[in-house]
Design a protein around this motif. Structure first.
Motif, short mmCIF file in Angstrom:
data_model
loop_
_atom_site.label_atom_id
_atom_site.label_comp_id
_atom_site.label_asym_id
_atom_site.label_seq_id
_atom_site.Cartn_x
_atom_site.Cartn_y
_atom_site.Cartn_z
N GLU A 2 42.80 31.93 51.64
CA GLU A 2 44.14 31.87 52.22
C GLU A 2 45.10 31.38 51.15
OE1 GLU A 2 44.52 28.84 55.34
OE2 GLU A 2 42.72 27.87 54.55
N GLU A 3 46.37 31.80 51.26
CA GLU A 3 47.36 31.43 50.27
C GLU A 3 47.99 30.09 50.63
OE1 GLU A 3 49.40 34.61 47.77
OE2 GLU A 3 50.96 34.04 49.20
N LYS A 4 48.27 29.29 49.61
CA LYS A 4 48.89 27.97 49.79
C LYS A 4 47.92 26.98 50.41
CE LYS A 4 53.01 28.86 48.08
NZ LYS A 4 53.46 28.26 46.81
N HIS A 36 56.61 32.41 49.06
CA HIS A 36 55.50 31.64 48.50
C HIS A 36 55.61 31.48 47.00
CE1 HIS A 36 52.29 32.05 51.95
NE2 HIS A 36 53.40 31.45 52.34
N ASP A 42 44.38 40.56 49.40
CA ASP A 42 43.91 40.18 48.07
C ASP A 42 42.39 40.23 48.02
OD1 ASP A 42 46.45 39.65 46.92
OD2 ASP A 42 46.51 37.68 47.86
N ALA A 80 46.51 37.02 52.02
CA ALA A 80 45.29 36.76 51.25
C ALA A 80 44.16 37.68 51.65
CB ALA A 80 44.87 35.29 51.41
N GLU A 131 50.86 31.81 44.08
CA GLU A 131 50.45 32.96 44.88
C GLU A 131 49.08 33.44 44.44
OE1 GLU A 131 54.28 35.56 45.93
OE2 GLU A 131 54.15 35.16 43.77
N LEU A 132 48.29 33.89 45.40
CA LEU A 132 47.00 34.49 45.06
C LEU A 132 47.20 35.88 44.49
CD1 LEU A 132 44.61 33.56 48.02
CD2 LEU A 132 44.72 32.55 45.74
N ARG A 133 46.26 36.30 43.70
CA ARG A 133 46.19 37.66 43.19
C ARG A 133 44.74 38.13 43.31
NH1 ARG A 133 50.71 37.61 44.02
NH2 ARG A 133 52.49 37.71 42.58
N GLN A 180 56.30 27.04 52.44
CA GLN A 180 55.26 27.50 53.36
C GLN A 180 55.60 26.93 54.74
OE1 GLN A 180 51.31 26.09 52.54
NE2 GLN A 180 50.35 27.46 54.02
#
Length: 540
Positions: A350-352, A161, A300, A297, A393-395, A171
């Motif tokens: 959710e990521e992306k 990702h 996260d 996610a 990317e999520l953090r 993805q």
């Protein structure tokens, strides 16, 4: 651990002094320590053991192509060879991803051939995101033709990702969805075994290949994992398949029947997921704010809650609950509707791309106004303003910032400003001296140090592999194509260029994978190009 909300604090585990490294594959119960890569190997062993307990005479088959973040899976399989042999699991590395997928497709033909030595073969295909892209035709056909009733297939996609070790971020679930392939999205390595066993059962029931997301942050991590009980099976599902069933068969000639069967497979997936639920509520019940998560996610979000000091008691006071989606496509509607019922607002984390968010909005759109949430937000808020990123990317701090914003609209008296300020990254300090950044370079003694040089006045095209670093080494090396396309771009450029000749760097692994076809194309086009096959493998 001070300040950690009660209920989110991890339990301290006792040290097992009797533990040995091979216990990761040898232990039959209790806890084991596994990397994400090793968990995929252990999954195969567990599936074989589960079949034996059920009285099934099955075998396993694995093929694919290594590539970060799945770069070490072939080595892990070889290291576990004795365990694989004991369970009739065969590993055959693919020359490339699509041929590996074709081999796995063949494993699903054993059961219907009438010539099999076993009752069925459970298969596993693996490849990194770009490898899944190039294998699209095979995977689409294989999913359409189907798995076998006592076989089943997991298609493990190594998704990068963050674009850490790839030419670009990727993805893979979007491609899988286009092929009508269900997608399991574990949040981390601790869920690999549970989700993998679930995936095989789902594949056997529905006749579909099942996608399995293995992103860099999970498959390259490690954890202590509780081994699942093999005595706990899956509940029977009432579902009427179409005439001829959903699984692999012959003849299976071209026609609309294949498309209709794909739709029936998705209906079967939803029916299985409704009875054997892998989606679950993990924090609280009800509340005005329902948070829906999937994949990494979810971790996260849970870390964001911890850092904000929101535990079970605080969540109840605020009026929020958390609902985790394991099967990210297709979304199982009964759980999703129960999670949304009575909510004023739903926040999807959710990521992306908004895979779950989009399905949830479609599902809720036709509900009566009194039953529909006021807002479903995620990538944007209800006014179209950006809330959570659809790129990168999520953090936890990113999720925390969005969560505080949503809570603040409804409960302005809840002040998280101090905690949030502690989470946000500091601005980069102004440079006060020479930079300490080290530009990546070839290893000492690597043949690339000399093999990537070109004669004065010449130019080279870069290729996939670590030799791409020649691009920033003042070696007149430019450009990049997909793996297997090296040099072919020159065919379209050469007729309109003042330059009469070019070099193309091509790693020996890429040559074996797909680069030979590019060379054949250059020969057919009579291109003025010299391929340099770059070897790094030491001589025996």
């Amino acid at each position: 651990m001070d300040g950690m909300p009660k209920g989110l604090r991890p339990e301290r585990a006792d040290i097992d002094h009797a533990y040995r490294l091979d216990d990761r594959y040898g232990r039959t119960e209790g806890q084991v320590y596994l990397s994400g890569t090793q968990a995929l190997v252990r999954l195969l062993l567990l599936q074989a053991d589960r079949d034996r307990r059920a009285g099934l005479n099955t075998a396993g088959f694995v093929s694919g192509y290594r590539g970060s973040p799945l770069g070490g899976l072939d080595q892990a399989l070889w290291q576990a060879q004795a365990h694989l042999d004991a369970r009739a699991i065969r590993f055959v590395p693919g020359i490339n991803e699509d041929l590996g997928a074709t081999a796995v497709m063949g494993s699903q033909q054993v059961e219907s051939s009438g010539e099999g030595t076993v009752e069925g073969v459970f298969g596993l295909w693996y490849g990194k995101g770009p490898g899944l892209d190039r294998s699209g035709d095979v995977l689409k056909h294989a999913n359409a033709y189907g798995s076998s009733p006592h076989g089943g297939v997991l298609a493990v996609a190594g998704d990068d990702h963050g674009g850490v070790s790839s030419s670009m971020p990727h993805q893979s679930d979007l491609a899988m969805i286009a092929w009508s392939m269900p997608v399991l999205n574990p949040s981390g390595v601790r869920e690999y075994l549970e989700f993998g066993l679930y995936g095989y059962a789902l594949s056997r029931f529905s006749g579909a290949w099942v996608g399995f997301k293995a992103i860099s942050e999970s498959v390259e991590s490690a954890a202590t994992i509780q081994l699942p009980s093999l005595d706990q099976g899956f509940l029977p599902v009432a579902f009427e398949p179409p005439p001829g069933g959903l699984h692999q068969r012959w003849p299976d000639l071209p026609g609309l029947a294949i498309e209709e069967r794909l739709a029936a497979k998705i209906a079967a997936v939803k029916a299985f997921a409704r009875v054997n639920r892998i989606d679950r509520t993990v924090l609280g019940t009800g509340g005005w704010l329902r948070i829906v998560t999937t994949g990494k996610a979810h971790l996260d979000l849970m870390e964001a809650l911890r850092l904000l000091g929101i535990g079970p008691a605080e969540a109840a006071e605020i009026g929020l609950s958390v609902h985790k989606i394991g099967l990210s496509w297709p979304l199982e509607p009964d759980f999703a509707l129960s999670a949304a019922r009575g909510a004023e607002e739903i926040l999807v984390v959710e990521e992306k791309a908004p895979v779950v968010e989009g399905q949830l909005k479609d599902l809720l759109y036709h509900l009566p106004a009194g039953e529909r949430p006021r807002a479903v937000v995620g990538k944007t808020d209800e006014f179209g303003a950006r809330l959570l990123p659809a790129t990168g990317e999520l953090r936890p701090w990113i999720v925390a910032k969005a969560l505080v914003e949503r809570i603040g609209h409804r409960l302005p008296e809840r002040d998280f400003s101090t905690r949030l300020a502690d989470l946000l990254p500091d601005e980069a300090p102004a440079a006060t001296g020479p930079s300490l950044a080290r530009t990546p370079y070839f290893c000492s003694g690597c043949p690339h140090n000399s093999s990537t040089r070109v004669p004065e006045g010449s130019k080279a095209l870069a290729g996939i592999g670590c030799h791409f670093m020649a691009s920033w080494m003042d070696r007149d090396t430019v450009g990049l194509s997909q793996m297997g396309g090296e040099g072919v771009s020159w065919i379209g450029q050469a007729p309109f260029s003042k330059r009469r000749h070019i070099f193309q760097n091509l790693g020996e692994g890429t040559y074996f994978h797909s680069g030979l076809l590019a060379i054949r194309q250059a020969v057919a086009a009579k291109a003025t190009i010299t391929y340099k096959i770059l070897f790094t493998t030491p001589s025996p």
